[in-house]
Design a protein around this motif. Sequence first.
Motif, PDB file in Angstrom:
ATOM      1  N   SER A   1     -80.373   8.113 -47.936  1.00 29.76           N
ATOM      2  CA  SER A   1     -79.985   6.982 -48.796  1.00 29.76           C
ATOM      3  C   SER A   1     -80.467   5.632 -48.290  1.00 29.76           C
ATOM      4  CB  SER A   1     -78.467   6.951 -48.972  1.00 29.76           C
ATOM      5  OG  SER A   1     -77.807   6.930 -47.733  1.00 29.76           O
ATOM      6  N   ARG A   2     -80.816   5.530 -46.979  1.00 31.38           N
ATOM      7  CA  ARG A   2     -81.354   4.262 -46.446  1.00 31.38           C
ATOM      8  C   ARG A   2     -82.279   4.612 -45.289  1.00 31.38           C
ATOM      9  NH1 ARG A   2     -81.959   2.764 -41.709  1.00 31.38           N
ATOM     10  NH2 ARG A   2     -79.944   2.180 -40.890  1.00 31.38           N
ATOM     11  N   ILE A   3     -83.508   4.946 -45.635  1.00 30.59           N
ATOM     12  CA  ILE A   3     -84.440   5.384 -44.595  1.00 30.59           C
ATOM     13  C   ILE A   3     -85.132   4.158 -44.002  1.00 30.59           C
ATOM     14  CG2 ILE A   3     -86.539   6.741 -44.132  1.00 30.59           C
ATOM     15  CD1 ILE A   3     -84.003   8.446 -44.591  1.00 30.59           C
TER      16      ILE A   3
ATOM     17  N   ASP B   1     -76.023   7.177 -35.304  1.00 29.75           N
ATOM     18  CA  ASP B   1     -77.046   6.494 -34.517  1.00 29.75           C
ATOM     19  C   ASP B   1     -77.221   5.035 -34.938  1.00 29.75           C
ATOM     20  OD1 ASP B   1     -79.273   6.233 -32.792  1.00 29.75           O
ATOM     21  OD2 ASP B   1     -80.627   6.684 -34.444  1.00 29.75           O
ATOM     22  N   ASP B   2     -77.202   4.789 -36.246  1.00 28.31           N
ATOM     23  CA  ASP B   2     -77.457   3.419 -36.727  1.00 28.31           C
ATOM     24  C   ASP B   2     -76.314   2.483 -36.382  1.00 28.31           C
ATOM     25  OD1 ASP B   2     -80.005   3.898 -38.240  1.00 28.31           O
ATOM     26  OD2 ASP B   2     -78.679   5.409 -39.095  1.00 28.31           O
ATOM     27  N   VAL B   3     -75.087   3.008 -36.418  1.00 23.72           N
ATOM     28  CA  VAL B   3     -73.936   2.161 -36.108  1.00 23.72           C
ATOM     29  C   VAL B   3     -73.763   2.083 -34.583  1.00 23.72           C
ATOM     30  CG1 VAL B   3     -71.437   1.896 -36.367  1.00 23.72           C
ATOM     31  CG2 VAL B   3     -72.776   2.851 -38.248  1.00 23.72           C
TER      32      VAL B   3
ATOM     33  N   ASN C   1     -85.024  -0.676 -29.838  1.00 28.58           N
ATOM     34  CA  ASN C   1     -84.827   0.414 -30.796  1.00 28.58           C
ATOM     35  C   ASN C   1     -83.835   1.422 -30.230  1.00 28.58           C
ATOM     36  OD1 ASN C   1     -85.427   3.070 -32.150  1.00 28.58           O
ATOM     37  ND2 ASN C   1     -86.825   1.743 -33.268  1.00 28.58           N
ATOM     38  N   ASN C   2     -83.029   1.996 -31.119  1.00 27.83           N
ATOM     39  CA  ASN C   2     -82.013   2.932 -30.628  1.00 27.83           C
ATOM     40  C   ASN C   2     -82.602   4.185 -29.963  1.00 27.83           C
ATOM     41  OD1 ASN C   2     -82.750   4.282 -32.995  1.00 27.83           O
ATOM     42  ND2 ASN C   2     -80.947   3.550 -34.105  1.00 27.83           N
ATOM     43  N   MET C   3     -83.930   4.330 -30.009  1.00 25.48           N
ATOM     44  CA  MET C   3     -84.561   5.470 -29.316  1.00 25.48           C
ATOM     45  C   MET C   3     -84.292   5.430 -27.815  1.00 25.48           C
ATOM     46  SD  MET C   3     -88.500   4.340 -29.232  1.00 25.48           S
ATOM     47  CE  MET C   3     -88.992   2.911 -28.293  1.00 25.48           C
TER      48      MET C   3
ATOM     49  N   GLY D   1     -88.499  13.183 -37.040  1.00 24.97           N
ATOM     50  CA  GLY D   1     -89.004  12.217 -36.053  1.00 24.97           C
ATOM     51  C   GLY D   1     -88.005  11.964 -34.929  1.00 24.97           C
ATOM     52  N   LYS D   2     -86.730  11.830 -35.281  1.00 25.72           N
ATOM     53  CA  LYS D   2     -85.700  11.585 -34.254  1.00 25.72           C
ATOM     54  C   LYS D   2     -85.623  12.790 -33.315  1.00 25.72           C
ATOM     55  CE  LYS D   2     -83.805   7.587 -35.634  1.00 25.72           C
ATOM     56  NZ  LYS D   2     -83.462   6.413 -34.849  1.00 25.72           N
ATOM     57  N   LEU D   3     -85.709  13.990 -33.884  1.00 28.90           N
ATOM     58  CA  LEU D   3     -85.608  15.186 -33.032  1.00 28.90           C
ATOM     59  C   LEU D   3     -86.837  15.356 -32.147  1.00 28.90           C
ATOM     60  CD1 LEU D   3     -83.677  17.469 -35.471  1.00 28.90           C
ATOM     61  CD2 LEU D   3     -82.941  16.843 -33.174  1.00 28.90           C
TER      62      LEU D   3
ATOM     63  N   PHE E   1     -75.666  11.524 -37.170  1.00 24.67           N
ATOM     64  CA  PHE E   1     -75.834  11.030 -38.539  1.00 24.67           C
ATOM     65  C   PHE E   1     -76.879   9.915 -38.513  1.00 24.67           C
ATOM     66  CE2 PHE E   1     -72.471  12.623 -41.517  1.00 24.67           C
ATOM     67  CZ  PHE E   1     -72.052  13.651 -40.699  1.00 24.67           C
ATOM     68  N   GLU E   2     -77.824   9.994 -39.431  1.00 22.85           N
ATOM     69  CA  GLU E   2     -78.951   9.064 -39.409  1.00 22.85           C
ATOM     70  C   GLU E   2     -79.249   8.517 -40.796  1.00 22.85           C
ATOM     71  OE1 GLU E   2     -80.562   8.417 -36.382  1.00 22.85           O
ATOM     72  OE2 GLU E   2     -81.410   6.769 -37.543  1.00 22.85           O
ATOM     73  N   ASP E   3     -79.373   7.225 -40.877  1.00 19.43           N
ATOM     74  CA  ASP E   3     -79.843   6.549 -42.086  1.00 19.43           C
ATOM     75  C   ASP E   3     -79.049   6.901 -43.348  1.00 19.43           C
ATOM     76  OD1 ASP E   3     -81.519   5.396 -40.320  1.00 19.43           O
ATOM     77  OD2 ASP E   3     -83.387   6.037 -41.243  1.00 19.43           O
ATOM     78  N   PHE E   4     -77.730   6.886 -43.191  1.00 24.63           N
ATOM     79  CA  PHE E   4     -76.821   6.945 -44.344  1.00 24.63           C
ATOM     80  C   PHE E   4     -76.566   5.501 -44.769  1.00 24.63           C
ATOM     81  CE2 PHE E   4     -74.876  11.262 -44.670  1.00 24.63           C
ATOM     82  CZ  PHE E   4     -75.588  11.865 -43.645  1.00 24.63           C
TER      83      PHE E   4
ATOM     84  N   SER F   1     -85.409  -5.030 -37.539  1.00 32.12           N
ATOM     85  CA  SER F   1     -85.554  -4.146 -38.705  1.00 32.12           C
ATOM     86  C   SER F   1     -86.847  -3.347 -38.665  1.00 32.12           C
ATOM     87  CB  SER F   1     -85.463  -4.955 -40.000  1.00 32.12           C
ATOM     88  OG  SER F   1     -84.139  -5.409 -40.155  1.00 32.12           O
ATOM     89  N   ASN F   2     -86.789  -2.156 -39.222  1.00 28.17           N
ATOM     90  CA  ASN F   2     -87.926  -1.225 -39.254  1.00 28.17           C
ATOM     91  C   ASN F   2     -88.288  -0.891 -40.697  1.00 28.17           C
ATOM     92  OD1 ASN F   2     -88.004  -0.805 -36.389  1.00 28.17           O
ATOM     93  ND2 ASN F   2     -86.123   0.395 -36.608  1.00 28.17           N
ATOM     94  N   PRO F   3     -89.504  -0.341 -40.942  1.00 25.92           N
ATOM     95  CA  PRO F   3     -90.623  -0.296 -40.004  1.00 25.92           C
ATOM     96  C   PRO F   3     -91.293  -1.662 -39.870  1.00 25.92           C
ATOM     97  CG  PRO F   3     -91.257   0.685 -42.104  1.00 25.92           C
ATOM     98  CD  PRO F   3     -89.803   0.301 -42.236  1.00 25.92           C
TER      99      PRO F   3
END
Length: 622
Positions: A194-196, A307-309, A508-510, A212-214, A283-286, A462-464
């Motif tokens: 829903s929010r990539i 991850d985003d929060v 970045n959260n990476m 990509g995250k994995l 959870f990613e990009d909800f 912000s990305n990308p």
Amino acid sequence: MGIANKLRLSSSLSRILHRRILYSSAARSFTTSEGHRPTIVHKQGLDILHDPWFNKGTAFTMTERNRLDLRGLLPPNVMDSEQQIQRFMTDLKRLEEQARDGPSDPNALAKWRILNRLHDRNETMYYKVLINNIEEYAPIVYTPTVGLVCQNYSGLFRRPRGMYFSAEDRGEMMSMVYNWPAEQVDMIVVTDGSRILGLGDLGVHGIGIAVGKLDLYVAAAGINPQRVLPVMIDVGTNNEKLLKDPMYLGLQQHRLEDDDYVDVIDEFMEAVYTRWPHVIVQFEDFQSKWAFKLLQRYRCTYRMFNDDVQGTAGVAIAGLLGAVRAQGRPMIDFPKMKIVVAGAGSAGIGVLNAARKTMARMLGNTETAFDSAQSQFWVVDAQGLITERRENIDPEAQPFARKTKEMERQGLKEGATLVEVVRGVKPDVLLGLSAVGGLFSKEVLEAMKGSTSTRPAIFAMSNPTKNAECTPQDAFSILGENMIFASGSPFKNVEFGSGHVGHCNQGNNMYLFPGIGLGTLLSGAPIVSDGMLQAASECLAAYMSEEEVLQGIIYPPISRIRDITKRIAAAVIKEAIEEDLVEGYREMDARELQKLNEEELMEYVENNMWNPEYPTLVYKDD
Ligand SMILES: NC(=O)C1=CN([C@@H]2O[C@H](COP(=O)(O)OP(=O)(O)OC[C@H]3O[C@@H](n4cnc5c(N)ncnc54)[C@H](O)[C@@H]3O)[C@@H](O)[C@H]2O)C=CC1
Ligand SMILES: CC(=O)C(=O)O
Ligand SMILES: [Mg+2]
């Protein structure tokens, strides 16, 4: 969970048992499109999809998907061969356009395709290439290129990777999870598309971000690639373009809302935790409205985090502490920083909550400490400065709404523009999580010249790349080489000549999520606690040396990501031990784990990280 769902789940369980008895033979028959003669297929599940002779990809009918254990292994939209060919040809022809409109590296997508093909052929070699060249290829498998990949996914889709659960699968998920071939899964990254990144609703095509995250989980944290699972939960899309696109791979209906939505996510969580009780779900990009609700709903029952929060918050705090140290001040001065945040979504609010908590802790955790911390933030969203006058304020943003009287003293009012806020506040830090490329315009950056800090900091997170609030070139050219700069996607350092460099940090959260996942896995903690997240963030903050931060280097280079991840994992385990959360992992039980000293803990982490080496498959018996 509603009764209807429970009934569906139990009917699904009996179907698993039924299926295991009825279909225990590997051979089964189905009718081919030519001639209606039955064909014996000695394969099932992924083996069929990986067999070029039998594979039909998205053209497998629902009956075939059900009978051949393919359900969940393909995107939900069933296509015919004409549509498949149209999709393929469109992709082929799109190559030239992509070279023109892609990220700064015009060959990025071509590189992604080559790497992806290697990933399909030889996983060990793929990860060896990735780990040994992480600086060069992280921007291909991760941001920014992964954004372009998701945007073009209908054309790029070849061999499916991961699982797809859709709104059509309600009542079936408990049996579908058994279609995944791995007996053990350690890490799931799930999105609902829903929010990539900053690209909005990309529906089912958002699976690319989970993949990509994995990739980073394997490359940075050494999670075994056989035990990772990217997941897409397709509850529809509100992207009108995709809803009309004949080549879209997902459900062509509007997103489920309210209880219908929650029921699907609940069913997914129950299914994966039934099959893999120890799995960690990221959870990613909800979209924000669900990111917070789902986090609250599951975080005390399941081993999960958002991850985003939470990941972004930890990375931002580490960077902000670095910005304090870069001024030659101790970290304890953090509560004196004035911070303007542009963006009050899942990421922005996550950062604000964590920064306020860190400041309050540094000030002694009293009520006044909390109020004092709160007053260090000014939040600007799409409607401008958020104050108590804001109507229909988002409950998550409410605590950061500024008091009208206070704002009047600074010459600001509800809805003030970003440039007005920067002029009025003269902040130490301007942090962007707005998904609006170029938001930190020349005017805004000029206003930052009024900052009362000796080393103002700009975080364009912000990305990308095209969504970054500004480029390092813009920021350094206006604010000078003394400034601190971080961006979500990678940029090159800025050269000033005569050896002077404006350092561009990747905030970045990476830098956190792989270590949070690995630490949680190896501790056996049943939840991801606030303390574990905080330990991860503090470990990252302390990683950079005094000399580095004084040069403006506040995050490690990505070439050191495996080392920092290992340390973060150890810090997470240590905190889990202190909170009495550890339950152990494999042969290391909780009591043994509690006895390890720091050095042994690091060794334990390192020994459990997968390395891309070919395993011995056959022993010589002479
Ligand atoms: N660097 C990193 O590690 C991370 C970066 N992000 C990035 O953060 C961005 C936002 O993510 P979410 O918070 O989940 O998105 P979101 O869509 O929930 O929130 C965006 C926020 O920006 C605000 N906004 C929109 N236009 C604005 C404007 N002109 N001025 C000020 N604010 C404006 C919106 O009102 C909203 O509050 C995305 O680009 C994402 O890629 C997200 C997570 C991690
Ligand atoms: C990095 C990340 O998680 C995002 O941009 O959403
Ligand atoms: Mg994200």
